[in-house]
Motif scaffolding. Structure first.
Motif, PDB file in Angstrom:
ATOM      1  N   HIS A 122      11.866   1.895  57.601  1.00 28.83           N
ATOM      2  CA  HIS A 122      11.025   3.083  57.583  1.00 28.83           C
ATOM      3  C   HIS A 122       9.644   2.706  58.089  1.00 28.83           C
ATOM      4  N   PRO A 123       9.217   3.180  59.243  1.00 28.36           N
ATOM      5  CA  PRO A 123       7.951   2.702  59.805  1.00 28.36           C
ATOM      6  C   PRO A 123       6.752   2.913  58.888  1.00 28.36           C
ATOM      7  N   GLY A 124       6.629   4.070  58.278  1.00 29.69           N
ATOM      8  CA  GLY A 124       5.425   4.283  57.486  1.00 29.69           C
ATOM      9  C   GLY A 124       5.503   3.625  56.123  1.00 29.69           C
ATOM     10  N   LYS A 125       6.697   3.258  55.697  1.00 26.31           N
ATOM     11  CA  LYS A 125       6.884   2.682  54.371  1.00 26.31           C
ATOM     12  C   LYS A 125       7.726   1.412  54.495  1.00 26.31           C
ATOM     13  N   ARG A 148       2.040   2.252  47.833  1.00 22.99           N
ATOM     14  CA  ARG A 148       1.769   2.977  49.075  1.00 22.99           C
ATOM     15  C   ARG A 148       2.643   2.485  50.207  1.00 22.99           C
ATOM     16  N   LEU A 149       3.038   1.226  50.148  1.00 18.31           N
ATOM     17  CA  LEU A 149       3.888   0.697  51.194  1.00 18.31           C
ATOM     18  C   LEU A 149       5.343   1.074  50.978  1.00 18.31           C
ATOM     19  N   PHE A 172      -3.648  10.922  40.093  1.00 16.69           N
ATOM     20  CA  PHE A 172      -4.145  11.941  41.009  1.00 16.69           C
ATOM     21  C   PHE A 172      -3.413  11.938  42.345  1.00 16.69           C
ATOM     22  N   PRO A 174      -0.237  12.249  44.393  1.00 10.16           N
ATOM     23  CA  PRO A 174       1.166  12.657  44.298  1.00 10.16           C
ATOM     24  C   PRO A 174       2.105  11.698  45.007  1.00 10.16           C
ATOM     25  N   ASP A 175       1.554  11.037  46.018  1.00 12.26           N
ATOM     26  CA  ASP A 175       2.329  10.058  46.765  1.00 12.26           C
ATOM     27  C   ASP A 175       2.798   8.913  45.867  1.00 12.26           C
TER      28      ASP A 175
ATOM     29  N   VAL B  48      -2.503  17.992  48.187  1.00  8.86           N
ATOM     30  CA  VAL B  48      -3.266  16.790  48.515  1.00  8.86           C
ATOM     31  C   VAL B  48      -2.784  16.259  49.852  1.00  8.86           C
ATOM     32  N   PRO B  71       2.729   4.856  64.278  1.00  8.11           N
ATOM     33  CA  PRO B  71       3.909   4.528  63.459  1.00  8.11           C
ATOM     34  C   PRO B  71       3.568   4.142  62.028  1.00  8.11           C
ATOM     35  N   ASN B  72       2.433   3.468  61.821  1.00 13.79           N
ATOM     36  CA  ASN B  72       2.095   3.063  60.454  1.00 13.79           C
ATOM     37  C   ASN B  72       1.702   4.238  59.577  1.00 13.79           C
ATOM     38  N   GLU B  74       3.277   7.124  59.637  1.00 16.95           N
ATOM     39  CA  GLU B  74       4.372   8.070  59.540  1.00 16.95           C
ATOM     40  C   GLU B  74       4.589   8.420  58.081  1.00 16.95           C
ATOM     41  N   GLY B  75       4.833   9.676  57.841  1.00 14.47           N
ATOM     42  CA  GLY B  75       5.039  10.103  56.464  1.00 14.47           C
ATOM     43  C   GLY B  75       3.754  10.519  55.777  1.00 14.47           C
ATOM     44  N   LYS B  76       2.618  10.271  56.413  1.00 18.14           N
ATOM     45  CA  LYS B  76       1.371  10.714  55.817  1.00 18.14           C
ATOM     46  C   LYS B  76       1.161  12.183  56.178  1.00 18.14           C
ATOM     47  N   ALA B 411      -3.396   1.389  56.552  1.00 16.49           N
ATOM     48  CA  ALA B 411      -2.151   1.910  55.975  1.00 16.49           C
ATOM     49  C   ALA B 411      -1.100   0.816  55.892  1.00 16.49           C
TER      50      ALA B 411
END
Lengths: 348, 482
Positions: A122-125, A148-149, A172, A174-175, B48, B71-72, B74-76, B411
């Motif tokens: 998963h690129p963002g995570k 967050r990762l 605070f 939600p993520d 949020v 890419p970093n 993504e999902g934000k 990120a």
């Protein structure tokens, strides 16, 4: 502005931005601590005694050993000390400024070592799908970045107020709410919880354990290592950052950092409890771990930033992996005790 | 609602206020350091976001695209707030619009990285290969061009085209970037410092339609009269130039391989002709307010005459200057015989596009701080320049590139996007780049605003000397091309 900088130098507050006046006053206030003379005495005795060998024999509680032979990892003095600091965790310019800055090193250290084993889908995570245990999480300084990762993180700490601060701070976002949870308990309690708990899952349920700046505050390292092994999946990673036990670490880690520059509040560290990487490695390997890497870290009080360094003389980070129970004949690092329920009784 | 004095912020404001505005007293600074915070209440209902960008112009939209495609990140959750309507351009209109920008190669690289440059080239853009800048009061001139006129120096693109291309790309990023048009912000609520743990730590944005959003990082891209900057109380160095720019679309007398940008410094202000196509060019004439109004009132023929004469006539040159100029030139050519270029004249103008004459005031502005806790300023909100160097949009795109890269890295390190550490890095990086550029532009403007002999002699010599030093010109082009 110039006089301000000079003033801060004298007061020993090295932060990038000017901190408020009240912060200065608070850090100068007295805290419960070891006196210089007591620590010096202990230290000379230790050095004369030839050091490390005596530590292994917990059955002989020597007067100079600062660690007890108890089976609990928690030291009540430490708990008290951190209780008073429980509200200050998230002030980035406050007492824990150096720990905040250390995230620049330890988060990439953990992330990259985990990614080398579990490739990111998963690129963002990048750490999605991994379960991590943060031992001695305090206010959640490293729990949150890992969450967050993308990892599922459980943060534990014996100091209830710290857990309260951590829960509040992450509430605070939600993520993070779905991925981070906190529990006010000790590692032994968690480890025994697993034992009594669900049978199908088995006890080993974490992909990684992070014990950052924790082992130098613990009462009993054997128990700690054993419990870590207990709750970690085979092949799981253990990340430790701590302080070496050397003359240099005494000079810089205690004298300079605590007394002179007040980078950490006075009395935070007890030199007796520092452990050298070699000894830590020995300890871990006798508990079923294989040490993968040890890296030195260096703090620059002027810039307030950490950097990697070759020397492990003061701070260092260690990555160990729990050896898998493979039926293969040629295991280079065999260990006498695998993580078993029965192994708990062999300690004495 | 209660107010708390933020000692930290005040000290910060004071400490970093090295560019203090002349008429800002210390009291005002402290009062601007006051932060108001609202407790809980209905904040739990508002969503949020990770990043909210306030302002959907060229720079704001580019920021949204850039973050959305990283890419970093993504999902934000990213939100772009634009007070105006959605700008869609299915077909490029026949008429050119008057507001154009010069897009440097650096900006073009950023735009192509986010997939927008393709859209722009498909719509309409004009590359130019050479730039000639000369003085009205003397013979001095300087030309910039890439080696052998092979590569393009920069591109002239209409602002509408850029925004439409960005809007189109944003449409493909609807997974993580949301855009709200016709949303005007009425109120920002800034977060309290870390010590006060019970209150919501996010920036709260209240919209005109009653909706409210919260964000971990607010990016202010709302132009030279930025509300974000104003609400934060960031001291800004600014002054009006007592000049307005008159813009128009010009029809050339005859079609030409229109790939040169022309700019002549008149004592009243620079006049520039930027190529749009083989037959049309864009006019940007910066001059005093009075003259600008007069120009707008002229009928078409007289206006065209005024333009041609501004570019061609030599009436501003005195004998002294002419002699001095030629002496300089011969001296310089003795040192560097091969350098220097012949003066060319821009194409003559035959007419102007219908209903295209507009004027707008010019000023300079620089925010002394680009960032605050959980807030960053980009584009004209942070810095506003005179159009004479064609750098305004490019500085903004530079901000976008820098901030995106830093946020991406943050990120990847699991950091809170609104954390001050990487925001400070952004501010330092960009101020280091922007301040020299802005100082140079302002200096040029002041130097060329007079026809007093000493200033003219100085700039004549300076210009001629620079023209003869290809290494120096290359440095200038590299700096401006970032």
């Amino acid at each position: 502005m110039y006089s301000n900088k000079f003033g801060r130098l004298m007061l020993g507050l090295y932060s990038r931005k000017q901190s408020s006046v009240c912060g200065v006053v608070q850090s100068c206030a007295g805290r419960s601590s070891f006196s210089w003379t007591a620590v010096c005495k202990q230290r000379t005795l230790w050095l004369q005694g030839g050091g490390c060998l005596t530590r292994q024999q917990h059955a002989v509680p020597s007067p100079i050993s600062a660690r007890s032979a108890s089976h609990t990892t928690v030291d009540p003095d430490e708990v008290r000390r951190f209780q008073s600091l429980a509200g200050k965790w998230w002030d980035e310019q406050g007492e824990f400024a150096a720990l905040h800055a250390m995230n620049d090193l330890r988060v990439p250290f953990i992330r990259d070592n985990l990614l080398s084993v579990h490739t990111a889908r998963h690129p963002g995570k990048p750490l999605a799908g991994l379960r991590i245990l943060d031992v001695g999480c305090g206010g959640g300084l490293i729990t949150e970045p890992l969450g967050r990762l993308g990892a599922d993180v459980l943060g534990i700490d014996p100091v209830e107020d710290s857990i309260g601060t951590a829960k509040l701070h992450s509430s605070f976002d939600p993520d993070l709410q779905d991925r981070i949870s906190y529990q006010a308990c000790t590692l032994e309690e968690l480890s025994s919880e697993e034992e009594g708990g669900s049978e199908e899952q088995g006890v080993a349920q974490f992909d990684a354990i992070v014990a950052s700046e924790v082992v130098e505050h613990l009462a009993d390292l054997e128990t700690f290592a054993f419990c870590c092994s207990h709750v970690l999946k085979p092949g799981g990673s253990l990340f430790i950052t701590t302080i070496n036990k050397t003359n240099l670490s005494y000079a810089f880690g205690i004298v300079v950092a605590e007394q002179l520059l007040r980078i950490v509040p006075s009395g935070t560290h007890d030199w007796e409890k520092f452990i050298s990487p070699e000894e830590l490695e020995r300890l871990l390997e006798s508990n079923g771990f294989s040490v993968q890497s040890v890296e030195g870290m260096l703090y620059n009080p002027v810039s307030g930033a950490w950097s990697w360094t070759n020397s492990t003389a003061i701070n260092y980070a260690l990555h160990a992996v729990k050896v898998r129970e493979d039926p293969q004949p040629d295991q280079t690092k065999e260990s006498s005790s695998h993580a078993d329920h029965s192994a708990a009784d062999t300690h004495s | 609602m209660h107010k708390l004095t933020k000692a930290t912020l005040t000290l910060n404001g004071l400490g970093r206020c090295y560019n203090a505005e002349k008429h800002l007293s210390a009291v005002k600074i402290i009062s601007r350091g006051l932060v108001s915070a609202e407790r809980g209440g209905d904040s739990s209902k508002s969503e949020v976001y990770d990043v909210v960008i306030s302002g959907g112009g060229m720079v704001g939209s580019a920021m949204a695209c850039s973050l959305g495609m990283d890419p970093n990140l993504e999902g934000k959750k990213i939100l772009l707030l634009e007070a105006g309507n959605k700008k869609v351009m299915d077909k490029v209109p026949d008429m050119y619009s008057t507001r154009v920008s010069s897009i440097s190669p650096g900006s073009a690289t950023l735009l192509s990285g986010i997939g927008v440059w393709e859209n722009i080239t498909k719509m309409r853009c004009k590359p130019y290969k050479k730039m000639q800048v000369w003085d009205a009061c003397s013979d001095a001139l300087i030309t910039f061009d890439k080696e052998n006129l092979e590569e393009e120096m920069a591109y002239i693109v209409e602002n509408d085209v850029v925004v439409a291309a960005l809007t189109k790309q944003l449409g493909t990023l609807s997974d993580n970037v949301q855009v709200k048009y016709r949303s005007k912000v009425v109120k920002y609520t800034w977060p309290m410092p870390h010590e006060a743990a019970e209150s919501v730590p996010w920036v709260q944005v209240k919209l005109a339609n009653g909706e409210s959003v919260q964000t971990k990082l607010l990016i202010g891209a709302d132009g030279p009269n930025s509300m974000v900057r104003r609400e934060l109380g960031i001291p800004t160095v600014k002054w009006n130039y007592d000049q307005s720019a008159v813009v128009a679309v010009l029809h050339l007398s005859e079609p030409t391989e229109n790939n040169v940008a022309w700019q002549r410094f008149l004592p009243t202000g620079p006049i520039a002709m930027l190529p749009l196509s083989d037959t049309e060019s864009s006019l940007v004439w910066s001059t005093s307010h009075r003259l600008a109004e007069e120009l707008l009132d002229l009928d078409e023929e007289s206006f065209v005459d005024a333009i041609n004469s501004a570019f061609w006539s030599n009436e501003n040159q005195s004998e002294l200057i002419e002699t001095a100029g030629s002496v300089f030139r011969s001296a310089l050519s003795a040192i560097m015989p091969s350098a220097g270029s012949p003066r060319q004249l821009p194409p003559s103008v035959a007419g102007i596009g219908p209903k295209t004459r507009v004027m707008f005031p010019l000023g300079m502005g620089h925010a002394s701080e680009y960032i605050r806790h959980r807030v960053a300023l980009i584009g004209d909100a942070a810095h506003r320049v005179h159009p004479l160097a064609g750098q305004g949009a490019n500085l903004g795109f530079g901000d976008v590139a820098c901030l995106t890269q830093l946020l991406s890295q943050a990120a990847f390190n699991g950091k809170d996007l609104g954390a001050i550490q990487h925001l400070l890095e952004y501010e330092t990086d960009r101020q280091r780049h922007n301040l020299p550029m802005m100082a140079a532009i302002d200096l040029m403007k002041r130097l060329y605003s007079t026809n007093a002999a000493p200033a003219v002699l100085l700039r004549t010599f300076g210009l001629q000397a620079t023209n003869m030093l290809p290494a120096l010109k290359e440095q200038i082009m590299a700096f401006a091309g970032k």
